[in-house]
Design an enzyme around this catalytic site. Structure first.
Site, PDB file in Angstrom:
ATOM      1  N   ASP A   1       0.828  -1.210   0.000  1.00 26.23           N
ATOM      2  CA  ASP A   1       0.000   0.000   0.000  1.00 26.23           C
ATOM      3  C   ASP A   1       0.866   1.265   0.000  1.00 26.23           C
ATOM      4  OD1 ASP A   1      -2.342   1.402  -0.029  1.00 26.23           O
ATOM      5  OD2 ASP A   1      -2.842   1.071   2.085  1.00 26.23           O
TER       6      ASP A   1
ATOM      7  N   HIS B   1       2.382   3.669  -9.023  1.00 21.79           N
ATOM      8  CA  HIS B   1       2.163   2.245  -9.338  1.00 21.79           C
ATOM      9  C   HIS B   1       3.362   1.676 -10.103  1.00 21.79           C
ATOM     10  CE1 HIS B   1      -1.744   2.431  -7.622  1.00 21.79           C
ATOM     11  NE2 HIS B   1      -2.271   3.201  -8.562  1.00 21.79           N
TER      12      HIS B   1
ATOM     13  N   LEU C   1      11.018 -20.057  -5.049  1.00 18.53           N
ATOM     14  CA  LEU C   1       9.988 -19.263  -4.373  1.00 18.53           C
ATOM     15  C   LEU C   1       8.635 -19.394  -5.091  1.00 18.53           C
ATOM     16  CD1 LEU C   1       9.391 -16.917  -2.250  1.00 18.53           C
ATOM     17  CD2 LEU C   1       9.832 -15.342  -4.139  1.00 18.53           C
TER      18      LEU C   1
HETATM   19  C1  IPE Z   1      -5.441  -2.756  -0.188  1.00 14.57           C
HETATM   20  O1  IPE Z   1      -5.116  -1.429  -0.367  1.00 14.57           O
HETATM   21  C2  IPE Z   1      -5.436  -3.469  -1.499  1.00 14.57           C
HETATM   22  C3  IPE Z   1      -4.116  -3.641  -2.133  1.00 14.57           C
HETATM   23  C4  IPE Z   1      -2.974  -3.293  -1.614  1.00 14.57           C
HETATM   24  C5  IPE Z   1      -4.140  -4.253  -3.433  1.00 14.57           C
HETATM   25  P1  IPE Z   1      -6.224  -0.289  -0.535  1.00 14.57           P
HETATM   26  O2  IPE Z   1      -5.496   0.989  -0.668  1.00 14.57           O
HETATM   27  O3  IPE Z   1      -7.156  -0.652  -1.618  1.00 14.57           O
HETATM   28  O4  IPE Z   1      -7.001  -0.395   0.858  1.00 14.57           O
HETATM   29  P2  IPE Z   1      -7.895   0.671   1.627  1.00 14.57           P
HETATM   30  O5  IPE Z   1      -8.924   1.167   0.644  1.00 14.57           O
HETATM   31  O6  IPE Z   1      -6.989   1.767   2.074  1.00 14.57           O
HETATM   32  O7  IPE Z   1      -8.478  -0.077   2.768  1.00 14.57           O
HETATM   33  C1  IPE Z   2      -1.527   0.297  -3.421  1.00 16.09           C
HETATM   34  O1  IPE Z   2      -1.342   1.665  -3.426  1.00 16.09           O
HETATM   35  C2  IPE Z   2      -1.819  -0.249  -4.802  1.00 16.09           C
HETATM   36  C3  IPE Z   2      -3.184  -0.761  -4.972  1.00 16.09           C
HETATM   37  C4  IPE Z   2      -4.118  -0.761  -4.067  1.00 16.09           C
HETATM   38  C5  IPE Z   2      -3.505  -1.316  -6.273  1.00 16.09           C
HETATM   39  P1  IPE Z   2      -2.562   2.672  -3.411  1.00 16.09           P
HETATM   40  O2  IPE Z   2      -2.939   2.984  -4.816  1.00 16.09           O
HETATM   41  O3  IPE Z   2      -3.665   2.177  -2.549  1.00 16.09           O
HETATM   42  O4  IPE Z   2      -1.869   3.938  -2.749  1.00 16.09           O
HETATM   43  P2  IPE Z   2      -2.511   4.941  -1.692  1.00 16.09           P
HETATM   44  O5  IPE Z   2      -3.047   4.127  -0.560  1.00 16.09           O
HETATM   45  O6  IPE Z   2      -3.582   5.687  -2.416  1.00 16.09           O
HETATM   46  O7  IPE Z   2      -1.361   5.814  -1.280  1.00 16.09           O
HETATM   47 MG    MG Z   3      -4.108   2.368  -0.583  1.00 20.54          MG
END
Ligand code: IPE
Ligand code: IPE
Ligand code: MG
Length: 231
Positions: free
Chosen positions: A17, A34, A128
């Site tokens: 995240d 990303h 792995l």
């Molecule tokens: C969780 O992250 C999903 C992934 C890392 C793929 P999100 O950014 O979607 O989660 P929330 O919305 O903060 O709970």
């Molecule tokens: C995690 O990073 C990637 C996915 C959930 C696909 P985020 O896109 O949720 O990044 P934040 O949480 O907005 O910083």
């Molecule tokens: Mg996120």
């Protein structure tokens, strides 16, 4: 007396995240976060075997992530496709076995084809195991298991029944779950398997995560006392 050091975890699961915040902090579009996050995935896959890890589950896209703007979803699917292509080329050299956990619908057909090919062509690899949690939701996974059991005509089910009908029944439960970016929640990840997992939360954003950070998490885990309800 020296402190007890546990063995390294065999299975680590990561909620990757913070890509968006990494980009926003640099005045960049979320897509840049990303892209950088995909590099962190490569680093971690390379580092994991060196730390004695046998299985790694990476939360790449949740069932709830479909609620993001179409443009962002398109970016994520493009990146995913590129990553699949890349590992189709490199997985053999790295001896990686690729598994996927999640629902197929509504993933695009070209992605599903690439997943199938990659899973098939790496099935016999002995290094792995990388389990990609893709279009994954833990509630959906449990429902999927129960529906399979219902289809078999079961009237009563056991915990073992559920465990053997999850998306990847051969996958051991993760000893350690890591979440980056200072969030402290599961966001519909591994609700069944996490019953006795240890949690490691770090404020490091996913694009900044590397071997050193993974090592820190493993060392932290090794000093935990796991009791499983005992004394
Ligand atoms: C969780 O992250 C999903 C992934 C890392 C793929 P999100 O950014 O979607 O989660 P929330 O919305 O903060 O709970
Ligand atoms: C995690 O990073 C990637 C996915 C959930 C696909 P985020 O896109 O949720 O990044 P934040 O949480 O907005 O910083
Ligand atoms: Mg996120």
């Amino acid at each position: 007396m020296s402190e007890k050091i546990n063995l390294p975890p065999k299975h680590i699961a990561i909620i990757m995240d913070g890509n968006g915040r990494w980009a926003t902090a640099r005045n960049l579009p979320r897509s840049a976060g990303h892209k950088e996050g995909a590099k962190a995935v490569r680093r971690v896959i390379e580092a994991a075997p060196e730390l004695g890890i046998d299985f790694i589950t990476l939360y790449a896209f949740s069932t709830e992530n479909w609620s993001r703007p179409k443009e962002e979803i398109d970016t994520l699917m493009d990146l995913l496709e590129k990553t699949l292509d890349e590992y189709q080329k490199s997985a053999t050299k790295q001896n990686l076995r690729i598994w996927v956990s999640g629902e197929r619908e509504p993933l695009p057909y070209n992605i599903l084809q690439k997943i199938d090919k990659l899973v098939q062509s790496t099935a016999s690899h002995t290094g792995l195991t990388v389990n990609l949690a893709l279009n994954y939701g833990a509630r959906q996974e449990i429902i999927h298991a129960v529906n399979q059991l219902l289809a078999q005509g079961k009237k009563q089910i056991s915990a073992q029944d559920i465990a053997t009908h999850l998306y990847q029944p051969q996958l051991p439960e993760p000893e350690l779950i890591i979440r980056t970016s200072a969030e402290q929640r599961l966001s519909n990840f591994l609700l069944w398997q996490a019953a006795y997992s240890e949690f490691y939360f770090t404020s490091v954003l996913w694009p900044d995560f590397d071997k050193e950070e993974l090592k820190k998490a493993v060392l932290d885990y090794q000093h935990r006392q796991r009791r499983f309800g005992g004394v």
